[in-house]
Design an enzyme around this catalytic site. Structure first.
Site, mmCIF file in Angstrom:
data_model
loop_
_atom_site.group_PDB
_atom_site.id
_atom_site.type_symbol
_atom_site.label_atom_id
_atom_site.label_comp_id
_atom_site.label_asym_id
_atom_site.label_seq_id
_atom_site.Cartn_x
_atom_site.Cartn_y
_atom_site.Cartn_z
ATOM 1 N NE ARG A 1 78.908 33.944 35.587
ATOM 2 C CZ ARG A 1 77.918 34.407 36.335
ATOM 3 N NH1 ARG A 1 78.116 34.698 37.619
ATOM 4 N NH2 ARG A 1 76.734 34.617 35.813
ATOM 5 C CG MET B 1 71.383 30.043 38.285
ATOM 6 S SD MET B 1 72.771 29.939 39.432
ATOM 7 C CE MET B 1 72.440 28.405 40.264
ATOM 8 C CG HIS C 1 76.361 34.606 44.237
ATOM 9 N ND1 HIS C 1 77.172 34.220 43.186
ATOM 10 C CD2 HIS C 1 75.192 35.008 43.668
ATOM 11 C CE1 HIS C 1 76.517 34.368 42.053
ATOM 12 N NE2 HIS C 1 75.316 34.855 42.311
ATOM 13 C CG ASP D 1 80.103 32.866 42.147
ATOM 14 O OD1 ASP D 1 79.748 33.663 41.260
ATOM 15 O OD2 ASP D 1 79.565 32.805 43.268
#
Ligand code: NAD
Ligand code: LMR
Length: 339
Positions: free
Chosen positions: A177, A250, A201, A174
């Protein structure tokens, strides 16, 4: 002759340092043959802190391990499957255990829709972890993170080995991003755009604190960025069109978090700060047990949990919306473990 022997002495000295020093350790990746597990294992093979990389999966772990093991860094790589006590061997002696085991989303699903499959996988892995490596640092990637982390914690608690300083729900993606989305919008270097993302999340539980960036945003920009950061995972799920969710970004984020824990716990580095979804008192008054904020990492794991800090009214509202969802995910997890 003299030059050659000096060269060998120096190589031997380096080797002795790199293999005998206490700043090297064993890391296990559980779910290593999957979409995240493979690139994550590749990135971890580059870590100078890892002496032994243990790759476990219910399928194809040997193939992935053979492949990764040819990379010319000094760590050994071993693949394990459930056969012949593979999980025990993979976990025994592990200092860090990274867990991306479980199914990913397809378009139209929420992360919570993965609960029925992944809750049992994570609970069973926690039972094994409690037995074989109770003192390890556990990094949980498997979704829904808002529930899998409390499932892991409750299972360790039942075994009497829960250490809240060493359990991290990986929310690094997160922040990754958020940094990239802000840098794209503002035409800045991503490395200059650090965004504190708190909460959980999943969708609206992901709360970017744009007011803390020091940048100026219009209300329209705040709305757009907040939505994009909260639902960034959906962009990938839709684009992959049924073949899974974020794996490469990820793996990048998971390696960043694993390396942070390694640097703080075996590398002796001070001042490392990363966010993660952990057992936290930050919103204890509101009855929230697990929450992500920045963490200061130290030799034992989580040394200090940072507070939320100054935030805007808009962000206060986002927190208010997230609270019942976060509490619900934990209640569901505790009920699952106790049923
Ligand atoms: P994937 O299906 O490609 O890989 C999962 C792997 O787990 C497979 O290789 C599978 O064999 C393995 N596995 C299943 N059960 C296992 C068990 N009991 N023990 C060991 N291994 C087992 O999925 P993926 O794309 O790698 O995603 C994995 C998980 O990570 C999903 O739940 C996904 O939602 C989650 N995820 C989380 C984040 C995050 O930010 N935390 C980001 C992306 C994905
Ligand atoms: C993500 O944020 O990309 C992951 O949680 C995977 C997903 O399901 O969106």
């Amino acid at each position: 002759m003299f030059a050659t022997s000096r060269l060998f002495t120096s190589i031997a000295a380096k080797r002795a340092f790199s293999t005998s020093a206490a700043n090297l350790t064993k890391v296990a990746v559980i779910g290593a043959a999957g979409g995240i597990g493979q690139p994550l294992s590749l990135l971890l093979k580059e870590s100078p802190r890892i002496s032994e990389l243990s790759l476990y999966d219910i399928g194809n772990a040997h193939g992935v391990a053979a492949d990764v093991s040819h990379i010319n860094t000094d760590s050994t790589v071993t693949g394990y499957t459930p056969k012949k006590g593979g999980l025990e061997a993979a976990l025994k002696g592990a200092h860090v255990v990274v867990i991306p085991a479980g199914v990913p989303r397809k378009p139209g699903m929420t992360r919570d829709d993965l609960f029925n499959t992944n809750a049992g996988i994570v609970r069973d892995l926690a039972v094994a972890a409690a037995k074989y490596c109770p003192d390890a640092h556990f990094l949980i990637i498997s979704n829904p993170v808002n529930s899998t982390v409390p499932i892991f914690a409750e299972t360790l608690k039942k075994a009497g080995v829960f250490n809240p300083k060493r359990l991290y729900g990986v929310t690094t993606l997160d922040s990754v991003r958020a940094s990239r989305f802000v840098s794209e919008m503002k035409h800045l270097q991503a490395s200059d755009c650090k965004v504190n993302v708190i909460g959980g999340h999943a969708g609206v539980t992901i709360i970017p604190l744009l007011s803390q960036t020091g940048l100026k945003f219009s209300q329209e920009e705040i709305d757009a960025l907040t939505h994009r950061i909260q639902f960034g995972g959906d962009e990938v799920v839709v684009a992959k069109d049924g073949s899974g969710s974020a794996t490469l970004s990820m793996a990048f984020a998971g390696a960043r978090m694993a390396n942070a824990v390694l640097e703080a716990t075996v590398g002796g580095k001070k001042g490392i700060i990363e966010p993660a979804y952990v057992k936290s008192d930050v919103l204890a008054k509101e009855g929230v047990e697990y929450f992500s904020t920045n963490l200061e990492l130290g030799p034992e794991g989580i040394e200090k949990i940072h507070d939320i800090g100054e935030i805007s009214d808009y962000e206060k509202k986002l927190i208010t919306e997230a609270i019942p969802l976060l509490k619900g995910s934990v209640t569901k997890a505790i009920e699952f473990v106790n049923k």
